[in-house]
Design an enzyme around this catalytic site. Structure first.
Site, PDB file in Angstrom:
ATOM      1  N   ASP A 188       0.819  -1.227   0.000  1.00 41.26           N
ATOM      2  CA  ASP A 188       0.000   0.000   0.000  1.00 41.26           C
ATOM      3  C   ASP A 188       0.848   1.271   0.000  1.00 41.26           C
ATOM      4  OD1 ASP A 188      -2.257  -1.651   0.182  1.00 41.26           O
ATOM      5  OD2 ASP A 188      -2.024  -1.768   2.350  1.00 41.26           O
TER       6      ASP A 188
ATOM      7  N   LYS B  29       2.295   2.013  -5.169  1.00 41.09           N
ATOM      8  CA  LYS B  29       3.074   1.527  -6.329  1.00 41.09           C
ATOM      9  C   LYS B  29       2.315   1.702  -7.631  1.00 41.09           C
ATOM     10  CE  LYS B  29       3.405  -2.511  -4.352  1.00 41.09           C
ATOM     11  NZ  LYS B  29       2.920  -2.179  -2.999  1.00 41.09           N
TER      12      LYS B  29
ATOM     13  N   HIS C  77      -4.007  -2.083  -6.720  1.00 43.80           N
ATOM     14  CA  HIS C  77      -3.204  -0.955  -7.207  1.00 43.80           C
ATOM     15  C   HIS C  77      -4.140   0.110  -7.772  1.00 43.80           C
ATOM     16  CE1 HIS C  77       0.380  -3.916  -7.627  1.00 43.80           C
ATOM     17  NE2 HIS C  77       0.226  -3.482  -6.403  1.00 43.80           N
TER      18      HIS C  77
ATOM     19  N   GLN D 294       2.442  -5.974  -2.987  1.00 47.52           N
ATOM     20  CA  GLN D 294       2.743  -5.986  -1.545  1.00 47.52           C
ATOM     21  C   GLN D 294       4.062  -5.255  -1.268  1.00 47.52           C
ATOM     22  OE1 GLN D 294       1.714  -9.420  -2.855  1.00 47.52           O
ATOM     23  NE2 GLN D 294      -0.278  -8.497  -2.664  1.00 47.52           N
TER      24      GLN D 294
HETATM   25  P1  IMP Z   1      -2.489 -12.672   1.954  1.00 45.59           P
HETATM   26  O1  IMP Z   1      -1.491 -12.170   0.969  1.00 45.59           O
HETATM   27  O2  IMP Z   1      -3.916 -12.434   1.560  1.00 45.59           O
HETATM   28  O3  IMP Z   1      -2.226 -14.102   2.333  1.00 45.59           O
HETATM   29  O4  IMP Z   1      -2.305 -11.833   3.311  1.00 45.59           O
HETATM   30  C1  IMP Z   1      -1.116 -11.937   4.100  1.00 45.59           C
HETATM   31  C2  IMP Z   1      -0.761 -10.594   4.709  1.00 45.59           C
HETATM   32  O5  IMP Z   1      -0.373  -9.709   3.667  1.00 45.59           O
HETATM   33  C3  IMP Z   1      -1.909  -9.903   5.428  1.00 45.59           C
HETATM   34  O6  IMP Z   1      -1.380  -9.147   6.496  1.00 45.59           O
HETATM   35  C4  IMP Z   1      -2.470  -8.964   4.374  1.00 45.59           C
HETATM   36  O7  IMP Z   1      -3.146  -7.857   4.941  1.00 45.59           O
HETATM   37  C5  IMP Z   1      -1.188  -8.546   3.688  1.00 45.59           C
HETATM   38  N1  IMP Z   1      -1.404  -8.125   2.298  1.00 45.59           N
HETATM   39  C6  IMP Z   1      -1.639  -8.899   1.230  1.00 45.59           C
HETATM   40  N2  IMP Z   1      -1.769  -8.166   0.122  1.00 45.59           N
HETATM   41  C7  IMP Z   1      -1.588  -6.901   0.490  1.00 45.59           C
HETATM   42  C8  IMP Z   1      -1.575  -5.664  -0.233  1.00 45.59           C
HETATM   43  O8  IMP Z   1      -1.726  -5.596  -1.457  1.00 45.59           O
HETATM   44  N3  IMP Z   1      -1.361  -4.552   0.508  1.00 45.59           N
HETATM   45  C9  IMP Z   1      -1.130  -4.594   1.851  1.00 45.59           C
HETATM   46  N4  IMP Z   1      -1.134  -5.723   2.560  1.00 45.59           N
HETATM   47  C10 IMP Z   1      -1.356  -6.866   1.883  1.00 45.59           C
END
Ligand code: IMP
Length: 425
Positions: free
Chosen positions: A13, A16, A41, A224
């Site tokens: 976040d 990007k 995004h 991410q």
């Molecule tokens: P997952 O990727 O859905 O398995 O989530 C794992 C961790 O990554 C969690 O804390 C999510 O909130 C975080 N996360 C996954 N994708 C994003 C993103 O695009 N932005 C911010 N945090 C993310």
């Protein structure tokens, strides 16, 4: 210079999407290298907002080829709805968008398992996006996953789904007390997607290697952030892929020497979604003000993001891990109304000062931030597009961030539109 990588250097976040969109105009190809529809995004063009989850943020520029690499986990339903959404808004995608046949598929049971594990009373709650990311990468590593190319081999596809469900359905029935997943239903839906996806499937790795050999300009788009990296992040509170720059090489299938520049995207303050250590988190009115001013709600899940001051210790770590050449500092204008701005310059743990992030997550949960307080500028920087038009306190803040994280800030973003950007020579 062939490949530039864009990496988030915080917890995702960082903004990007806007930076990729901006750089895409000078690129031949934009290629997404990891993650899945967990990303969100946001790009604003002429006041119109686009939120992209899987499709590279370069898609909004005509003539730029957008590729989704082998390292991505593709949810076909999410992909097709994003394609339809773009087409519906007049953005051409056919002939501009390709997906690697090697990319793994997010299956319906991955999403179910993700949500069931997160709502289970036992186990570590990660605060995932519920998009099936962890279970899909787990199946990939366990060699029981299904890939995009498998959609075009129906018998093989069905046999692999049946094989996967043998163990998943035991979990659903005995551990999570939920209904079993049906092979027939999954195959009917997914084999139905196959023909819609077929025009987009290509040898993306081969295309990229040919582009690199021909000296084309490629932007590798990470999702991410470094602190969510499965190896180098705050494990287990991470995503299941490699957002760090190494993921660009493995996720796209390009040689290391093709990578000539790394741009780290750093937000002017910190946010985190989900669980896990966050040393500069502000559980108070200041955190609330950052959330409100920055619109800090998840682009994918709508969840309020945890907010805090910039953590330069974590930033320095991510800059080092990724070999960041230049930083894009985003959302500077969100700090406009603060009379004083804190930056975390070190941590304190058990009475000792730490200059570097601890290598383990447990001590990171216990550190206290050591702040340096800088004067705010108390005037609007929104939309400023020349460095010298920034108030001197804002320039001083940028200088200090550069010193602390040890990388040059070459791009400053002062708003969501393309124009609200400063490029420093
Ligand atoms: P997952 O990727 O859905 O398995 O989530 C794992 C961790 O990554 C969690 O804390 C999510 O909130 C975080 N996360 C996954 N994708 C994003 C993103 O695009 N932005 C911010 N945090 C993310």
């Amino acid at each position: 210079m062939p490949v530039t990588a864009i990496v988030g250097v915080q917890w995702g976040d960082e903004g990007k999407g806007k930076i990729v969109d901006m750089l895409a105009q000078r690129m031949d190809i934009v290629a997404r290298y990891q993650g899945g529809a967990n990303a969100g995004h946001t790009v604003v063009v002429d006041g119109e907002k686009f939120v992209l989850h899987l499709i590279p943020s370069g898609i909004l520029h005509r003539g730029v080829q957008c590729l989704i690499g082998a390292g991505v986990v593709l949810d076909p339903e999410a992909f097709l709805s994003e394609v339809e959404g773009l087409k519906g808004r007049g953005i051409p995608v056919e002939g501009a968008l390709y997906v690697s046949g090697r990319a793994h598929l997010i299956m319906p049971y991955h999403k179910r398992l993700d949500r069931a594990a997160e709502s289970s009373a036992t186990g570590t709650k990660i605060g995932t996006t519920g998009r099936g990311i962890g279970p899909a990468y787990a199946d990939k590593a366990a060699r029981v996953g299904l890939r995009v190319a498998d959609l075009f081999r129906p018998d093989y596809f069905r046999a692999r789904v049946a094989q996967a469900l043998e163990s998943k359905n035991i979990l659903f029935g005995h551990v999570y007390k939920e209904a079993a997943s049906s092979v027939d239903e999954i195959c009917a839906a997914y084999l139905g997607y196959a023909e819609q996806i077929r025009p987009y499937v290509a040898d993306v790795g081969g295309m990229l290697r040919a582009a690199v050999a021909a000296g084309k300009r490629v932007l590798a788009e990470g999702a991410q952030g470094a602190l969510l990296d499965i190896d180098h992040g705050t494990y287990p509170f991470v995503t299941s892929s490699a957002p760090c720059v190494g993921g660009a090489l493995t996720g796209l299938g390009i040689p290391p020497k093709a990578l000539t520049r790394v741009i780290g995207v750093l937000k002017a303050y910190s946010t985190r979604v989900g669980e896990g250590p966050f040393p500069t988190e502000l559980d108070d009115g200041v955190g609330e003000r950052l959330r409100a001013a920055g619109g800090e709600y998840g682009a994918t899940t709508g969840r309020p993001r945890r907010c805090g001051w910039l953590d330069a210790v974590a930033g320095r770590y991510s800059v080092a891990v990724n070999g960041v050449d230049d930083l894009a500092l985003t959302k500077l204008d969100v700090l406009d109304d603060f009379a004083e701005i804190n930056v975390c310059v070190a941590y304190e743990l058990d009475g000792k000062r730490l200059e570097d992030i601890p290598d383990d997550t447990e001590p990171l949960e216990r550190v206290k931030p050591v702040y340096e307080t800088l004067p705010g500028w108390k005037c609007s920087t929104a939309g400023v597009d020349k460095y010298l038009d920034l108030p001197s306190a804002a320039r001083r803040y940028i200088d200090r961030v550069e010193e602390l994280v040890r990388a040059k800030v070459s791009i400053v973003s002062t708003g969501e539109s393309r124009a609200a950007t400063i490029i420093r020579k």
